[in-house]
Scaffold this active site. Structure first.
Site, mmCIF file in Angstrom:
data_model
loop_
_atom_site.group_PDB
_atom_site.id
_atom_site.type_symbol
_atom_site.label_atom_id
_atom_site.label_comp_id
_atom_site.label_asym_id
_atom_site.label_seq_id
_atom_site.Cartn_x
_atom_site.Cartn_y
_atom_site.Cartn_z
ATOM 1 N N TRP A 99 0.834 -1.208 0.000
ATOM 2 C CA TRP A 99 0.000 0.000 0.000
ATOM 3 C C TRP A 99 0.865 1.253 0.000
ATOM 4 O O TRP A 99 0.595 2.207 -0.715
ATOM 5 C CB TRP A 99 -0.970 0.006 1.176
ATOM 6 N N ASP A 166 -1.723 6.947 6.091
ATOM 7 C CA ASP A 166 -2.763 6.012 5.672
ATOM 8 C C ASP A 166 -3.039 5.123 6.885
ATOM 9 O O ASP A 166 -2.196 4.326 7.287
ATOM 10 C CB ASP A 166 -2.236 5.185 4.487
ATOM 11 N N LYS A 190 -12.080 -1.733 6.806
ATOM 12 C CA LYS A 190 -11.324 -2.614 7.685
ATOM 13 C C LYS A 190 -11.867 -2.544 9.117
ATOM 14 O O LYS A 190 -12.081 -3.556 9.747
ATOM 15 C CB LYS A 190 -9.834 -2.239 7.689
#
Ligand SMILES: *Cc1c(COP(=O)(O)O)cnc(C)c1O
Length: 356
Positions: A99, A166, A190
């Site tokens: 990511w 993030d 999530k």
């Protein structure tokens, strides 16, 4: 049989959230209409949006001078939106996994990206400790929890430039000092809501520093000024997010959740360390994620990996196969996962080991 949901994302939601969503689909806030059928500008939905923002601010102790917005596009759109709004000459990124790498790729479209450190040399199984952030960088970007590799920053880093994070997979799982950050963002799927909504927490004074024209929809200021109602927001996921935030508050907030999360993670890591069949993929306990616990079969037991996977499935464990870039297993222990599910997984690992 009871299922234990260890999916990495989309992932387990509190039962409270699921039930409240069902009710709102039948009859939203006494309107006699489904939440899927009402205007996002109705006073009932505006109240949901306002309350969701207020809950985020309260639960994370967001200081004055910050805005909370809900957008579409996922964390992946933020990989581009952050540089679009923040990148003038140079930005610093740390590469701790897939990511982070995707965020770096987008940032490179805007100018010079300094990769201050990378853990790629060991397949991202640690958090780099010694690195320098150039003092003239417009911002420093990092990924707090590396969902795929199971590493996590346990505290907010101290840097001299604006900090951007993030936090897709560990937001609301532990206390953070929001005042240290210029931007915190993440996909909600999530630890907060079903897929479709992205949260962004922005220090207002961090904006307005770039000279490029910014397309309206990609400009944070558009969404701040219109309180996430510039265009139609993802109504149902925002409603679900509010319900999860209410649940979290009722559970005692992020401090209480952090305590439970540490307990849950300790149970599983201890078993992985103890059990001769398994080894953790992240060697340093300091770097191990509380949210995504990654492990593989130990050297002498590689050939029974599939057998364990089948056994765990039989015992009701869902979503424990590791990401293809790590292999083995990954159990995600998000806020909504009850400790009973962790105990069930530990029990299953013990029972399976007894056969060998
Ligand atoms: C899942 C995830 C993403 C991607 O999120 P999308 O909302 O699917 O774009 C980004 N970063 C991290 C850390 C993630 O866990």
């Amino acid at each position: 049989m009871k299922k234990h949901n260890f999916y990495a994302g989309p992932s387990i939601m509190p039962q409270y959230t699921n039930l409240q969503v069902i009710e709102a689909i039948k009859d939203f806030a006494g309107t006699g209409l489904s939440i899927m059928e009402v205007s996002h500008r109705s006073k009932e939905f505006v109240a949901v949006m306002d309350s969701a923002v207020a809950h985020v601010k309260e639960l994370l102790d967001v200081p004055a001078g910050y805005s909370v917005i809900f957008l579409g596009g996922g964390a992946s759109l933020q990989f581009a939106m952050v540089p679009m709004n923040m990148f003038e000459k140079k930005a610093a990124y740390i590469n701790t996994g897939e990511w982070a790498g995707k965020a770096i790729k987008e940032a490179r479209l805007f100018g010079e990206v300094v990769e201050v450190a990378s853990s790629k040399d060991h397949n991202f199984n640690y958090i780099p400790k010694n690195f320098d952030v150039p003092a003239d960088a417009d911002y420093f970007h990092f990924t707090t929890n590396n969902t795929i590799y199971g590493t996590e920053w346990k505290k907010d880093p101290d840097v001299s430039v604006p900090l951007v994070a993030d936090m897709s997979s560990d937001i609301f799982s532990r206390p953070i000092d929001v005042s240290k950050y210029s931007i915190i963002y993440g996909g909600a799927q999530k630890n907060l809501a079903p897929a479709g909504v992205t949260f962004v927490i922005i220090k207002d004074s961090a904006l307005g520093r770039v000279t490029r024209p910014i397309p309206t929809m990609l400009n944070y200021k558009t969404h701040i000024d219109k309180e996430s109602m510039f265009n139609t927001p993802p109504v149902l996921p925002v409603f679900a997010a509010l319900k999860t935030l209410e649940w979290l508050k009722q559970k005692g907030g992020v401090d209480a959740m952090h305590k439970i999360n540490m307990e849950k993670a300790a149970l599983l890591y201890d078993e992985i360390e103890r059990n001769k069949l398994f080894v953790p993929t992240v060697p340093d306990p300091e770097d191990r994620s509380l949210m995504n616990v990654c492990f593989v079969m130990s050297e002498n037991y590689k050939e029974i990996e599939k057998e364990f996977a089948a056994y765990a499935k039989l015992k009701g464990m869902v979503g424990i196969e590791g990401h293809r870039s790590v292999g083995g297993f990954r159990a995600s222990l998000y806020n909504a996962l009850p400790i009973e599910s962790v105990k069930a997984l530990v029990e299953c690992m013990k029972e399976f080991a007894n056969k060998y």
